[in-house]
Design a protein around this motif. Structure first.
Motif, mmCIF file in Angstrom:
data_model
loop_
_atom_site.group_PDB
_atom_site.id
_atom_site.type_symbol
_atom_site.label_atom_id
_atom_site.label_comp_id
_atom_site.label_asym_id
_atom_site.label_seq_id
_atom_site.Cartn_x
_atom_site.Cartn_y
_atom_site.Cartn_z
ATOM 1 N N TYR A 86 0.824 -1.201 0.000
ATOM 2 C CA TYR A 86 0.000 0.000 0.000
ATOM 3 C C TYR A 86 0.863 1.257 0.000
ATOM 4 C CZ TYR A 86 -3.197 3.641 1.414
ATOM 5 O OH TYR A 86 -3.910 4.799 1.463
ATOM 6 N N TYR A 87 1.889 1.233 0.851
ATOM 7 C CA TYR A 87 2.744 2.417 0.994
ATOM 8 C C TYR A 87 3.426 2.763 -0.335
ATOM 9 C CZ TYR A 87 6.367 5.543 2.793
ATOM 10 O OH TYR A 87 7.174 6.618 3.016
ATOM 11 N N PHE A 88 4.004 1.756 -0.953
ATOM 12 C CA PHE A 88 4.759 2.040 -2.190
ATOM 13 C C PHE A 88 3.867 2.151 -3.438
ATOM 14 C CE2 PHE A 88 8.482 0.565 0.232
ATOM 15 C CZ PHE A 88 9.343 1.611 -0.074
ATOM 16 N N ASP A 89 2.847 1.340 -3.509
ATOM 17 C CA ASP A 89 2.061 1.316 -4.746
ATOM 18 C C ASP A 89 0.973 2.374 -4.775
ATOM 19 O OD1 ASP A 89 3.615 -0.744 -5.418
ATOM 20 O OD2 ASP A 89 2.110 -2.326 -5.129
ATOM 21 N N VAL A 90 0.355 2.614 -3.635
ATOM 22 C CA VAL A 90 -0.789 3.522 -3.645
ATOM 23 C C VAL A 90 -0.450 4.844 -2.987
ATOM 24 C CG1 VAL A 90 -3.207 3.783 -2.996
ATOM 25 C CG2 VAL A 90 -2.287 1.509 -3.526
ATOM 26 N N PHE A 91 0.008 4.747 -1.760
ATOM 27 C CA PHE A 91 0.168 5.955 -0.965
ATOM 28 C C PHE A 91 1.154 6.948 -1.577
ATOM 29 C CE2 PHE A 91 1.804 8.437 2.634
ATOM 30 C CZ PHE A 91 0.615 8.914 3.154
ATOM 31 N N LEU A 92 2.346 6.470 -1.842
ATOM 32 C CA LEU A 92 3.367 7.385 -2.371
ATOM 33 C C LEU A 92 3.040 7.852 -3.785
ATOM 34 C CD1 LEU A 92 6.802 5.939 -1.195
ATOM 35 C CD2 LEU A 92 5.501 7.856 -0.274
ATOM 36 N N GLN A 93 2.545 6.942 -4.597
ATOM 37 C CA GLN A 93 2.350 7.283 -6.007
ATOM 38 C C GLN A 93 1.050 8.011 -6.272
ATOM 39 O OE1 GLN A 93 3.561 4.315 -8.970
ATOM 40 N NE2 GLN A 93 4.205 3.043 -7.260
ATOM 41 N N ARG A 94 -0.030 7.493 -5.719
ATOM 42 C CA ARG A 94 -1.316 8.067 -6.099
ATOM 43 C C ARG A 94 -1.771 9.176 -5.163
ATOM 44 N NH1 ARG A 94 -5.077 3.050 -7.152
ATOM 45 N NH2 ARG A 94 -3.382 1.728 -7.902
ATOM 46 N N LEU A 95 -1.434 9.019 -3.873
ATOM 47 C CA LEU A 95 -1.898 10.039 -2.930
ATOM 48 C C LEU A 95 -0.919 11.198 -2.822
ATOM 49 C CD1 LEU A 95 -4.272 8.299 -2.189
ATOM 50 C CD2 LEU A 95 -3.667 8.551 0.212
ATOM 51 N N LYS A 96 0.352 10.860 -2.725
ATOM 52 C CA LYS A 96 1.333 11.919 -2.464
ATOM 53 C C LYS A 96 2.024 12.414 -3.726
ATOM 54 C CE LYS A 96 0.533 12.211 1.762
ATOM 55 N NZ LYS A 96 -0.193 13.421 2.159
ATOM 56 N N HIS A 97 1.941 11.641 -4.770
ATOM 57 C CA HIS A 97 2.611 11.997 -6.022
ATOM 58 C C HIS A 97 4.061 12.419 -5.796
ATOM 59 C CE1 HIS A 97 -1.203 11.794 -8.096
ATOM 60 N NE2 HIS A 97 -1.726 12.536 -7.150
ATOM 61 N N VAL A 98 4.794 11.621 -5.047
ATOM 62 C CA VAL A 98 6.188 12.004 -4.771
ATOM 63 C C VAL A 98 7.011 11.877 -6.046
ATOM 64 C CG1 VAL A 98 6.131 11.338 -2.341
ATOM 65 C CG2 VAL A 98 6.826 9.658 -4.076
ATOM 66 N N PRO A 99 8.007 12.752 -6.189
ATOM 67 C CA PRO A 99 8.880 12.645 -7.361
ATOM 68 C C PRO A 99 9.638 11.318 -7.359
ATOM 69 C CG PRO A 99 9.500 14.523 -5.969
ATOM 70 C CD PRO A 99 8.357 13.871 -5.309
ATOM 71 N N VAL A 100 10.070 10.909 -8.542
ATOM 72 C CA VAL A 100 10.714 9.604 -8.680
ATOM 73 C C VAL A 100 11.944 9.487 -7.766
ATOM 74 C CG1 VAL A 100 11.870 8.049 -10.284
ATOM 75 C CG2 VAL A 100 9.917 9.395 -11.042
ATOM 76 N N SER A 101 12.687 10.582 -7.691
ATOM 77 C CA SER A 101 13.911 10.511 -6.880
ATOM 78 C C SER A 101 13.588 10.207 -5.416
ATOM 79 C CB SER A 101 14.689 11.819 -7.012
ATOM 80 O OG SER A 101 13.851 12.892 -6.636
ATOM 81 N N ASP A 102 12.539 10.862 -4.902
ATOM 82 C CA ASP A 102 12.152 10.615 -3.512
ATOM 83 C C ASP A 102 11.670 9.180 -3.329
ATOM 84 O OD1 ASP A 102 12.762 13.179 -3.215
ATOM 85 O OD2 ASP A 102 10.790 13.867 -2.509
ATOM 86 N N TYR A 103 10.947 8.711 -4.355
ATOM 87 C CA TYR A 103 10.412 7.356 -4.294
ATOM 88 C C TYR A 103 11.558 6.356 -4.199
ATOM 89 C CZ TYR A 103 7.620 3.296 -5.704
ATOM 90 O OH TYR A 103 6.979 2.071 -5.755
ATOM 91 N N LEU A 104 12.559 6.575 -5.038
ATOM 92 C CA LEU A 104 13.715 5.670 -5.033
ATOM 93 C C LEU A 104 14.457 5.739 -3.711
ATOM 94 C CD1 LEU A 104 15.026 6.059 -8.688
ATOM 95 C CD2 LEU A 104 13.771 4.143 -7.667
ATOM 96 N N LYS A 105 14.491 6.956 -3.146
ATOM 97 C CA LYS A 105 15.152 7.115 -1.843
ATOM 98 C C LYS A 105 14.455 6.264 -0.782
ATOM 99 C CE LYS A 105 16.896 11.668 -2.236
ATOM 100 N NZ LYS A 105 16.398 13.041 -2.077
#
Lengths: 459, 543
Positions: free
Chosen positions: B186-205
């Motif tokens: 949920y955290y990686f697939d939904v929360f970060l991507q769809r809810l928070k729209h974090v930039p790719v660099s932050d996601y990778l971090k």
């Protein structure tokens, strides 16, 4: 023509139109300029056959091993037809719609390759994408060659060559037979399985002899009976050319020179006897509003009626096909009848008028049992049937039966179409129920409903 | 059906040896039958599987005009079927040299069936054997339950294109270690991507941080990871709790009905699930075949050409071969031929591999002349195409490898036709020579059943709710009623389907009919409901 229609529409509007009806008429008017393109030539032949071929149509047995596609012989299906129909009947009892259709046309084609075969068929419905509903710019297939973008690779006539209108000698004989022989079986099935009524002959004796002998041919010089009028005409002709008649106002018959060749006799000759035959006129509305399912319904019902009549008349049925929008025209074959595209406005009267004209011109009324079946979606620009009703009254003077099928679009309430309204109001339906019938169905009607409709039209 | 004679079988065995030496791999055993037209009549409706269950629709002519290959994707005229051992069918009295060619083609298919990963789920059992036992089961059920068996077959077949084949396949490939906790998903697939729209660099971090946590704290890694994450996003737990217990849409309608239908799960109806399972398995068995048509035919054609020319037994029949081979694999002037296209792609890729052109170095080259001369002498063509044969399906094959170099080399273009009103002719013209458009045209012709999901959120109160994910094409409207009638029966309650309908706005005078397309289309979201065998339609308000 379009301007005329526009003026006509204005006139109708001043007389009062419902907004929906006006919108419908406007939509038809939009297409009024369009051609009724003749049916597209059968894909699968010619140099551009590949245009419609899916990649999935290729298969090793056909392409690699050069096998021929195997056609299931119609007879093999017919053998188990009883069983299939029994199954279909049981479906209805179990509360599911019937699924086997006996009157479906498969492979309607033109020319020698085209056959119309009537076989029992079914469909397996699924959720699938509809390839026909797509924006114009999409589509196309692959190709190879040296041409640049936009260059035309080749052309293909919409109407294949050697397929002019009119039937030349011998043309399409085998083809017609193909339809007839399977149509006969279908008619038999319909009569037996669906308990369609048998035809009641009115007055005319039914005979299967196709020929009769009569003193109809003329012969010069000798024969059985002297045709005095024709002989006299011939004598005068000869004498005029001999300069033997100086004054046409004052002819003296005693001065005539008479050559033996001038005598015209009637001699006994073999004539085709059309007395016991039926002539069926199939009329179809192909105006702009007829697109889609309604056309298919009407055409399918007409095949069924045709088949039934063929059975009833033991094959002695002639059929004429007439298409109409605001003008009517006769087309040579069922394929064109079935496949011609829709466009333009509607005027039912035009078709009725054409039938009346053909019947009068060819003197059909005395030799044939005439049946007229008309299929439409019930829309008519001629509100109130001012033009159509007189033609119809004319028609029922000679016709054995006029059947009008109205396939309604799901829009209005039942009985709400223009044609059904003016037919009802005219009182014709109740006055002459033995001559004219009307059947109104929804456009999503299925085959049993169609057959029900036929019963209504012909019983 | 008769087996081929010993003489012909010896030819086949010879072909097998040579094919193996060339690198193809397949099981030792194979069965070859001679078929007559009569046999074909029986085999065709059963898609060449001799032991497939009986069904009354097979006994009569089936209308296949509309969307033919969407309805019946598997071609009834295939020569080889993917069974153990593989079975292939031959016309009687083929000459020996032709049999050599066909045998190589067949071996190409068998190699493809047995090595392409999209067929993974068919490797562990023999489908004809399975089908035979299914056929017997259905026959037994028929004797017990009567004609209701056929209704179940009918209704299950109506939705057998909605089976989530890819999901089935994915299950086979997911390693156990890849199964993550729901919270993590949920955290990686939904929360970060769809809810928070974090930039790719932050996601990778975040991914890196998670890996670090695992490395450092082992079992406790995830806990530590989340204690940090919650500090950053205090709302995370609340969101997850809300998400938890929420039901995701289900793609596999057939399976869903078997699992969840209140009607099917009654004791007296349990038998229906067995029938549905058979229909579902049959469908899934055939799925990869249709999704690899171009590759499969291309691969087989590539090998029959290559191996035939090397075969010493066919001396003197080169011209005969050339004629037949060209007939099968020449590029049509207008139209698509999977043999021709697939074979050229494999030949092309073989070249790319040999010259090392499938590389960044080549792609970066701009000069036409230097591109033409580019050759690293890598010599890895064979290895390259074997890898492609193992890993791709038609979609990826076309999307990845059809480029301008390829279409230019084989002079490929997109053809369309238009009506010349005046002269009453169809004009066929070159619509585009751009590889992107050629590629898109190809992709559009590929088999693609609609994506229809069960919306579990809105399935309540006895009503099943289906949602069609709209991809620019509407569903065939005439088919909705009967299909949904079947689903209603299997579900035992009302069924609704949300989909999109197009309203054509035709410009006047435009040609109609197939191939011509329409004018502008306006799309409407609508909901069809099937309740007590009556279909109704209503507009859906867009929110």
């Amino acid at each position: 023509m379009r301007n005329d229609l526009e003026a006509y529409l204005e006139e109708l509007r001043t007389r009062g139109l419902t907004p929906q009806r006006e919108a419908r008429l406007r939509a038809e008017l939009e297409t009024a300029g369009a051609e009724h393109a003749p049916p597209a030539s059968e894909p699968g032949t010619g140099p551009f056959a590949g245009f419609f071929r899916s990649v999935y149509a290729a298969a090793d047995l056909l392409d690699l091993q050069r096998g021929a596609a195997v056609e299931r012989p119609v007879t093999q299906i017919q053998k188990s037809l009883d069983e299939l129909l029994e199954r279909d009947r049981r479906r209805e009892e179990d509360g599911f719609p019937r699924k086997i259709r006996v009157g479906k046309l498969v492979k309607p084609g033109r020319g020698t390759a085209g056959k119309v075969v009537v076989v029992p068929t079914t469909e397996e419905e699924k959720f699938i994408h509809d390839p026909t509903v797509r924006p114009q710019e999409e589509g196309g297939t692959g190709g190879t060659g040296d041409e640049g973008e936009g260059e035309v690779i080749g052309e293909q006539p919409v109407r294949p060559e050697g397929q002019g209108t009119g039937t030349g000698p011998g043309q399409g004989e085998g083809e017609a037979h193909e339809l007839e022989s399977s149509a006969y079986d279908l008619g038999k099935t319909l009569t037996e399985k669906f308990q369609l009524p048998n035809l009641k002959e009115k007055g005319k004796k039914r005979s299967l002899t196709r020929y009769t002998y009569d003193l109809t041919d003329r012969n010069r010089g000798f024969g059985q009976v002297l045709d005095k009028k024709a002989t006299l005409r011939k004598i005068i002709e000869s004498n005029i050319s001999l300069g033997n008649i100086p004054d046409v106002a004052d002819i003296d018959p005693s001065r005539f020179l008479i050559a033996p060749r001038d005598k015209v006799y009637r001699i006994l000759s073999r004539e085709k006897d059309f007395d016991s035959q039926a002539m069926v006129f199939f009329l179809r509305d192909y105006s702009g509003s007829m697109s889609g399912k309604v056309t298919e319904l009407v055409a399918t019902q007409h095949v069924l009626i045709y088949s039934w009549l063929i059975y009833q008349y033991a094959g002695q049925v002639e059929s004429r096909f007439i298409l109409h929008d605001t003008e009517a025209k006769e087309v040579p074959d069922f394929y064109t009848y079935y496949n011609s595209q829709v466009a333009g406005g509607t005027e039912v009267a035009s078709a009725y008028r054409l039938v009346n004209e053909i019947v009068a011109k060819e003197g059909l009324a005395k030799d044939y049992n005439i049946y007229v079946f008309h299929g439409t979606d019930g829309d008519d620009w001629d509100s109130g049937g001012d033009k159509a009703l007189p033609e119809l009254r004319e028609m029922i003077r000679y016709a054995s039966r006029v059947g009008v099928t109205i396939a309604e679009h799901g829009l209005g309430t039942s009985g709400g179409t223009e044609v059904s309204r003016y037919l009802e109001n005219s009182g014709l339906l109740t006055e002459r129920p033995e001559l004219i019938r009307m059947d109104v169905m929804q456009e999503d009607a299925d085959e049993p409903r169609l057959i029900e409709g036929i019963k209504k039209l012909i019983s | 059906m008769e087996l081929i004679n010993q003489h012909t079988k010896a030819i086949m065995e010879g072909c097998k040896e040579r094919a193996r030496d060339a690198g193809l791999s397949f099981t030792n055993e194979s069965l070859e039958y001679i078929v007559t037209n009569r046999d074909l009549l029986e085999l065709m409706p059963k898609v060449m599987i001799p032991t497939l269950y009986d069904y009354w629709v097979h006994d009569l002519e089936v209308l296949r005009e509309k969307g033919k290959y969407e309805l019946y994707p598997h071609n009834p005229y295939e020569t080889v079927i993917n069974t153990r051992p593989p079975i292939s069918f031959y016309n009687d009295n083929n000459p020996d040299w032709l049999n050599v060619m066909i045998f190589y083609h067949v071996l190409g298919h068998i190699d493809f069936f047995q090595n392409n990963l999209y067929f993974r789920h068919t490797w562990d059992y023999d489908f004809t054997g399975q089908a035979l036992s299914d056929k017997r089961l259905i026959a037994r059920l028929r004797s017990e339950k009567g004609h209701w068996v056929d209704y179940v077959i009918e209704f299950a077949r109506a939705i057998d294109n909605l089976v989530n084949y890819h999901g089935e396949l994915a299950r086979l490939y997911v390693p156990d270690t890849a199964v993550m906790s729901e919270r993590l998903d949920y955290y990686f697939d939904v929360f970060l991507q769809r809810l928070k729209h974090v930039p790719v660099s932050d996601y990778l971090k975040e991914v890196a941080r998670y890996n670090d946590c695992l490395k450092e704290f082992g079992e406790q890694g995830e806990k530590t990871f989340f204690s940090e994450a919650v500090k950053k996003y205090p709302e995370l737990e609340a969101h997850f709790a809300k998400q938890d217990g929420r039901l995701s849409p289900r793609r596999d309608l057939l399976q869903y009905l078997m699992d969840e239908s209140p009607f099917l799960n009654r004791d007296e109806n349990e038998w229906m699930k067995q029938v549905m399972e058979i229909v579902r398995n049959t469908s899934i068995f055939f799925q990869p075949q249709i999704r690899t048509k171009i590759m499969n035919e291309g691969w087989a054609s590539y090998w029959h050409e290559k191996l035939f020319l090397q075969d010493d037994r066919i001396k003197g029949h080169e011209v005969d071969f050339a004629r037949v081979h060209a007939g099968v694999t020449s590029l049509p002037r207008v139209g698509l031929n999977p043999y021709a296209l697939g074979m050229r792609l494999f030949t092309w890729l073989d070249e790319l591999g040999d010259t090392g052109r499938y590389s960044l170095a080549y792609q970066r080259l701009a000069g036409a002349e230097s591109r033409k001369r580019f050759d690293t002498g890598a010599g890895q063509g064979q290895e390259f195409i074997f890898r492609i044969r193992e890993n791709l399906c038609d979609y990826l094959f076309i999307k990845e490898f059809i480029d301008q170099d390829f279409t230019d080399r084989y002079k490929l273009f997109v053809v369309d036709r238009r009506l010349d009103q005046q002269r009453q002719v169809w004009q066929y013209f070159v619509k585009s020579r751009k590889s992107e458009e050629y590629r898109q045209m190809l992709l559009d012709t590929l088999y693609h059943p609609p994506v229809i999901e069960v919306d579990q959120e809105r399935t309540y109160g006895g009503q099943l709710s289906l949602v069609h994910r709209f991809e620019g094409k509407q569903l065939v409207r005439e088919y909705l009623a009967n299909t949904m009638l079947g689903i209603e029966f299997l579900w035992g309650g009302p069924v609704s389907l949300e989909t999109s309908d197009g309203i054509m706005e035709r410009p006047s005078g435009s040609p109609q009919g197939e191939g011509a397309g329409g004018g502008e289309i306006r799309w409407q979201r609508v909901k069809y409901t099937m309740h007590e065998k009556v279909l109704s339609r209503q507009l859906v308000e867009r929110i």
